[in-house]
Design a protein around this motif. Structure first.
Motif, short mmCIF file in Angstrom:
data_model
loop_
_atom_site.label_atom_id
_atom_site.label_comp_id
_atom_site.label_asym_id
_atom_site.label_seq_id
_atom_site.Cartn_x
_atom_site.Cartn_y
_atom_site.Cartn_z
N VAL A 45 0.87 -1.11 -0.04
CA VAL A 45 0.05 0.00 0.05
C VAL A 45 0.87 1.33 0.00
N VAL A 46 0.68 2.06 -1.04
CA VAL A 46 1.65 3.25 -1.42
C VAL A 46 0.67 4.34 -0.99
N GLU A 47 0.67 5.01 0.17
CA GLU A 47 -0.41 5.99 0.58
C GLU A 47 0.16 7.01 1.77
N ASP A 48 0.24 8.35 1.49
CA ASP A 48 0.73 8.94 2.41
C ASP A 48 -0.38 9.65 3.45
N ARG A 71 4.82 5.12 2.95
CA ARG A 71 4.16 6.31 3.00
C ARG A 71 4.84 7.44 1.93
N SER A 72 5.63 7.08 1.13
CA SER A 72 6.07 7.88 0.16
C SER A 72 6.63 6.96 -1.06
N ALA A 75 10.05 5.15 -0.35
CA ALA A 75 9.84 3.86 0.22
C ALA A 75 9.03 2.97 -0.48
N ALA A 76 8.29 3.29 -1.14
CA ALA A 76 7.61 2.30 -2.23
C ALA A 76 8.49 1.53 -3.13
N VAL A 77 9.42 2.37 -3.62
CA VAL A 77 10.57 1.55 -4.62
C VAL A 77 11.22 0.62 -3.77
N ARG A 78 11.67 1.00 -2.56
CA ARG A 78 12.61 0.41 -1.69
C ARG A 78 11.80 -1.10 -1.34
N ALA A 79 10.54 -0.74 -0.91
CA ALA A 79 9.82 -1.78 -0.45
C ALA A 79 9.37 -3.03 -1.66
N ALA A 80 9.47 -2.37 -2.58
CA ALA A 80 9.15 -3.40 -4.02
C ALA A 80 10.41 -4.28 -3.98
N GLN A 81 11.47 -3.76 -3.89
CA GLN A 81 12.79 -4.42 -4.11
C GLN A 81 13.12 -5.31 -2.69
N HIS A 82 12.80 -5.04 -1.65
CA HIS A 82 13.06 -5.79 -0.65
C HIS A 82 11.90 -6.78 -0.15
N GLU A 83 10.65 -6.56 -0.26
CA GLU A 83 9.63 -7.24 0.41
C GLU A 83 9.04 -8.31 -0.86
N THR A 84 9.12 -7.91 -2.10
CA THR A 84 8.71 -8.54 -3.22
C THR A 84 7.04 -8.92 -3.21
N PRO A 85 6.38 -7.65 -3.19
CA PRO A 85 4.88 -7.80 -3.05
C PRO A 85 4.51 -8.39 -4.33
N ASP A 86 3.25 -8.97 -4.27
CA ASP A 86 2.30 -9.35 -5.56
C ASP A 86 1.69 -8.41 -5.96
N VAL A 88 0.32 -3.74 -5.88
CA VAL A 88 0.52 -2.57 -5.37
C VAL A 88 -0.69 -1.89 -5.31
N LEU A 89 -1.04 -1.07 -4.45
CA LEU A 89 -1.92 -0.07 -4.46
C LEU A 89 -1.50 1.20 -4.30
N LEU A 90 -1.42 2.02 -5.32
CA LEU A 90 -0.44 3.03 -5.51
C LEU A 90 -1.40 4.58 -5.54
N ASP A 91 -1.34 5.41 -4.59
CA ASP A 91 -1.77 6.66 -4.58
C ASP A 91 -0.81 7.42 -5.33
N LEU A 92 -1.52 8.58 -6.04
CA LEU A 92 -0.58 9.64 -7.20
C LEU A 92 -0.16 10.55 -6.46
N GLY A 93 -0.90 11.17 -5.53
CA GLY A 93 -0.30 12.34 -4.85
C GLY A 93 0.50 12.16 -3.42
N LEU A 94 1.75 11.76 -3.92
CA LEU A 94 2.96 11.44 -2.98
C LEU A 94 3.67 12.73 -2.52
N PRO A 95 4.47 12.71 -1.35
CA PRO A 95 4.92 13.92 -1.13
C PRO A 95 6.35 13.98 -1.76
N ASP A 96 6.97 12.91 -2.04
CA ASP A 96 8.24 12.98 -2.87
C ASP A 96 8.37 12.80 -4.02
N LEU A 97 7.85 11.74 -4.58
CA LEU A 97 7.76 11.54 -6.04
C LEU A 97 6.36 11.50 -6.53
N ASP A 98 6.07 11.67 -7.83
CA ASP A 98 4.65 11.52 -8.18
C ASP A 98 4.38 10.05 -8.57
N GLY A 99 3.11 9.46 -8.32
CA GLY A 99 2.89 8.43 -8.63
C GLY A 99 3.20 7.67 -9.72
#
Length: 168
Positions: A45-48, A71-72, A75-86, A88-99
């Motif tokens: 879940v990528v949601e700020d 929450r950013s 963090a989502a990019v790092r989590a996708a590399q380390h957690e191997t999710p199946d 992703v629920l991705l919000d577009l309005g994030l504080p650091d990178l556009d969704g």
């Protein structure tokens, strides 16, 4: 034919059917409660927004999904590399990178990852840009949890079919 459980101490008269619980077929495979079938599916879940993120996390966990919450965008990019999710629920309005940029990065690093954009942006151009950036699905807020879970199940069926088709 199906084998039925019988009770060695059954007190039923001949010709009287045993209770349903005594007539159930013997299990033929691993017994997994239906509610835990999704437990092998990890959702990032990528949601700020804390309130929305907490709602999604509770709802997903209650349906048996494993949840990682970022929450950013970074963090989502790092989590996708380390957690191997199946998925992703991705919000577009994030504080650091556009969704949309997060979607592109996730898609390039994990081509088979299911990405569902979940956002307040509801203009047609936003949907087109999101899908063209690599999203598999696009849902607008406010969140309709029933629809979200139906879409997760649909994408999960495709994931399962892909797993069955891939060589072991």
């Amino acid at each position: 034919g199906a084998r039925y459980r019988t009770s060695a101490t059954s007190s039923h008269s001949p010709g009287v059917r045993a209770p349903v619980s005594e007539r159930l077929p013997e299990p033929t495979g691993p017994s997994v409660p239906l509610a835990t079938l999704a437990v092998m599916t990890q959702v990032l879940v990528v949601e700020d927004d804390d309130a929305i993120g907490a709602l999604l996390e509770r709802s997903l966990r209650s349906h048996g999904y494993e949840v990682v919450w970022a929450r950013s965008g970074q963090a989502a990019v790092r989590a996708a590399q380390h957690e191997t999710p199946d998925m992703v629920l991705l919000d577009l309005g994030l504080p650091d990178l556009d969704g949309v940029e997060v979607c592109r990065q996730l898609r390039s690093g994990r081509p088979g990852l299911v990405i569902i954009m979940l956002t307040a942006r509801d203009e047609e151009i936003d949907v087109v840009v999101g899908l063209d950036a690599g999203a598999d699905d696009y849902l607008t807020k406010p969140i309709r949890l029933g629809e979200l879970h139906a879409r997760l199940r649909a994408h999960g069926r495709r994931l399962g079919a892909a797993d069955e088709a891939s060589p072991r």
